[in-house]
Design an enzyme around this catalytic site. Structure first.
Site, short mmCIF file in Angstrom:
data_model
loop_
_atom_site.label_atom_id
_atom_site.label_comp_id
_atom_site.label_asym_id
_atom_site.label_seq_id
_atom_site.Cartn_x
_atom_site.Cartn_y
_atom_site.Cartn_z
N PHE A 23 0.85 -1.19 0.00
CA PHE A 23 0.00 0.00 0.00
C PHE A 23 0.88 1.24 0.00
CE2 PHE A 23 -2.25 3.43 2.23
CZ PHE A 23 -3.41 3.50 1.48
N ASP A 40 9.19 2.73 1.34
CA ASP A 40 8.06 3.44 1.95
C ASP A 40 8.03 3.12 3.44
OD1 ASP A 40 5.59 4.21 2.97
OD2 ASP A 40 4.48 3.68 1.15
N LYS A 53 3.09 9.25 8.93
CA LYS A 53 2.36 8.83 10.13
C LYS A 53 2.99 9.21 11.49
CE LYS A 53 -0.61 5.24 8.26
NZ LYS A 53 -0.33 4.86 6.87
C1 LIG Z 1 -0.67 5.21 5.50
C2 LIG Z 1 0.30 4.84 4.42
C3 LIG Z 1 0.43 5.60 3.24
C4 LIG Z 1 -0.46 6.78 2.94
O1 LIG Z 1 -0.34 7.80 3.86
P1 LIG Z 1 -1.50 8.91 3.95
O2 LIG Z 1 -0.99 9.87 4.98
O3 LIG Z 1 -2.76 8.22 4.34
O4 LIG Z 1 -1.61 9.54 2.62
C5 LIG Z 1 1.37 5.21 2.32
N1 LIG Z 1 2.16 4.15 2.53
C6 LIG Z 1 2.07 3.40 3.65
C7 LIG Z 1 2.99 2.24 3.84
C8 LIG Z 1 1.13 3.71 4.62
O5 LIG Z 1 1.01 2.95 5.71
#
Ligand SMILES: *Cc1c(COP(=O)(O)O)cnc(C)c1O
Length: 417
Positions: A146, A230, A259
């Site tokens: 994701f 990521d 986050k």
């Molecule tokens: C939450 C998340 C995102 C997206 O972040 P947002 O602040 O919701 O746009 C992207 N990559 C990973 C791995 C995530 O956990």
């Protein structure tokens, strides 16, 4: 107004006024402190989700509160035509924590998706043809990973059901299985970048195979492709290192964070290493809010406190304790735990994660169903023995409630490995 009326009111307001892309809200939460939140009726919940790995220090932490108030009263926002002290301090801190050395650079956005959008553009710039070099139109990403909900990051997200309503996708992205063999087979000199989620959080806290990141570093380097990690969910000490890639001892070309670095203040960042730091040039990217003084002051204070309070190490030790607590419940519904530090997946033997989450809420515990048979735990990094004991009690009761309701076989199973 009676409690019953007010409950009716907010549910009606929510279903009338909020966009329907999220489901019905569970509860109306009005206050938080440490690892606890309270709903409008004064019911207390132990928050073992922390806003999905966001509230690293816990709710209303004095360092966070003070940073917001002090910076808001000093200088909240100026355009990116100007620098501010907290912005430069946070960039330097992130470079140090990520280990970029002097030639790293930081781009600030306001969310995880914005950080990944910047990373996508970085990959495109790296893929440009020029100086006699052929172009690199291909980008590789992992099935099930994701990376966000915006059009660029959705194109990187290996979940066809999420993409389908919004096709056509931004072109160029190809999905591969999370194996070294699949990467070897897909890689060539036309690949601009490989995007990796080091632990697939949204997919159910799925770890990469042992040695994958080391192999990915070697293979991408051999073909001149960027390795972009990521770290939006795994970063900011969550897994027991500042960033999960550090467990593998590699140096990526770029990472993205969001986050956990702001404790709830919206902020995201792309951090580049080495030559990748020279790809963006004036005019190629920007954000009005990104990196403003308020957001960067708060994230700087949060990370300073994570460091001061030893929460990188705490994520490891408390993570072991939480997993031991899950095992000690001895529920026949639980197959085992996985993850690193305080990013934990609890695998269930039956697709009952939704029922377990609902039962936990009844018992005053907030957890998340990453998928139908995985519970995701991502509590504040500040949790101690008291919170973990309470978690064990409440999670145990929630599992028991679901087991009883589903009339499952209660035969005890052997403790998971
Ligand atoms: C939450 C998340 C995102 C997206 O972040 P947002 O602040 O919701 O746009 C992207 N990559 C990973 C791995 C995530 O956990």
């Amino acid at each position: 107004m009676s409690t019953a009326e007010s409950v009716e009111d907010w549910r009606n307001d929510a279903s009338r006024d909020l966009v329907r892309s999220a489901g019905d809200r569970y509860e109306m939460l009005t206050r938080g402190e440490g690892a606890y939140v309270w709903d409008e009726n004064g019911k207390r919940y132990l928050d073992f989700l922390a806003g999905i790995a966001v509230v690293s220090l816990g709710h209303a932490h004095p360092v966070f509160v003070d940073a917001v108030a002090t910076q808001a009263a000093t200088l909240a926002h100026v355009s990116n035509y100007f620098a501010t002290p907290p912005q430069l301090a946070l960039a330097a801190r992130l470079k140090r924590l990520a280990g970029t050395g002097p030639d790293g650079r930081v781009y600030f956005g306001n969310s995880g998706a914005e950080a990944n959008e910047a990373a996508f553009k970085l990959a495109r710039l790296h893929g440009l043809a020029g100086d006699g070099k052929p172009g690199r139109p291909r980008i590789l990403a992992l099935t099930g990973a994701f990376h966000g909900r915006t059009m660029g990051t959705l194109a990187l997200t290996g979940k066809p059901a999420m993409q389908e309503p919004f096709e056509p996708m931004v072109p160029g992205v190809e999905f591969i299985d999370s194996t070294v063999e699949a990467l070897e087979a897909a890689m060539d000199d036309r690949v601009a970048a490989l995007f990796v989620e080091p632990i697939k959080g949204e997919a159910g806290v799925l770890e990469l195979p042992e040695g994958y990141l080391q192999a990915a570093r070697e293979i991408t380097a051999r073909h001149g492709a960027l390795l972009i990690v990521d770290e939006i969910q795994t970063g900011a000490a969550r897994t027991g290192a500042w960033f999960a890639f550090q467990h593998a001892g590699i140096t990526p070309d770029a990472i993205t964070v969001a986050k956990g670095i702001g404790n709830g203040f919206p902020i995201g960042a792309l951090i580049t290493f080495g030559a990748a730091s020279e790809l963006f040039y004036p005019g190629t990217h920007g954000s009005t809010f990104g990196g403003n003084a308020l957001a960067t002051a708060v994230a700087g204070a949060v990370l300073e406190e994570v460091e001061r309070a030893g929460l990188v190490e705490a994520a490891t030790t408390r993570g072991v304790q939480v997993r031991d607590a899950v095992d000690a419940i001895g529920s026949g519904l639980v197959e085992g735990t996985r993850g690193m530090g305080l990013l934990i997946g609890v695998a269930l033997r039956h697709p009952l994660a939704g029922a377990v989450v609902a039962a936990a809420q009844e018992h005053g515990l907030i957890i998340n169903a990453a998928n139908e048979s995985t519970i995701r735990l991502a509590p504040p990094l500040t949790i101690g023995d008291v919170e973990i004991d309470e978690f064990q009690d409440k999670f145990g009761r929630a599992l028991h409630t679901v087991e009883s309701a589903m009339l499952l076989d209660h035969t005890p199973t052997e403790a998971p490995a």
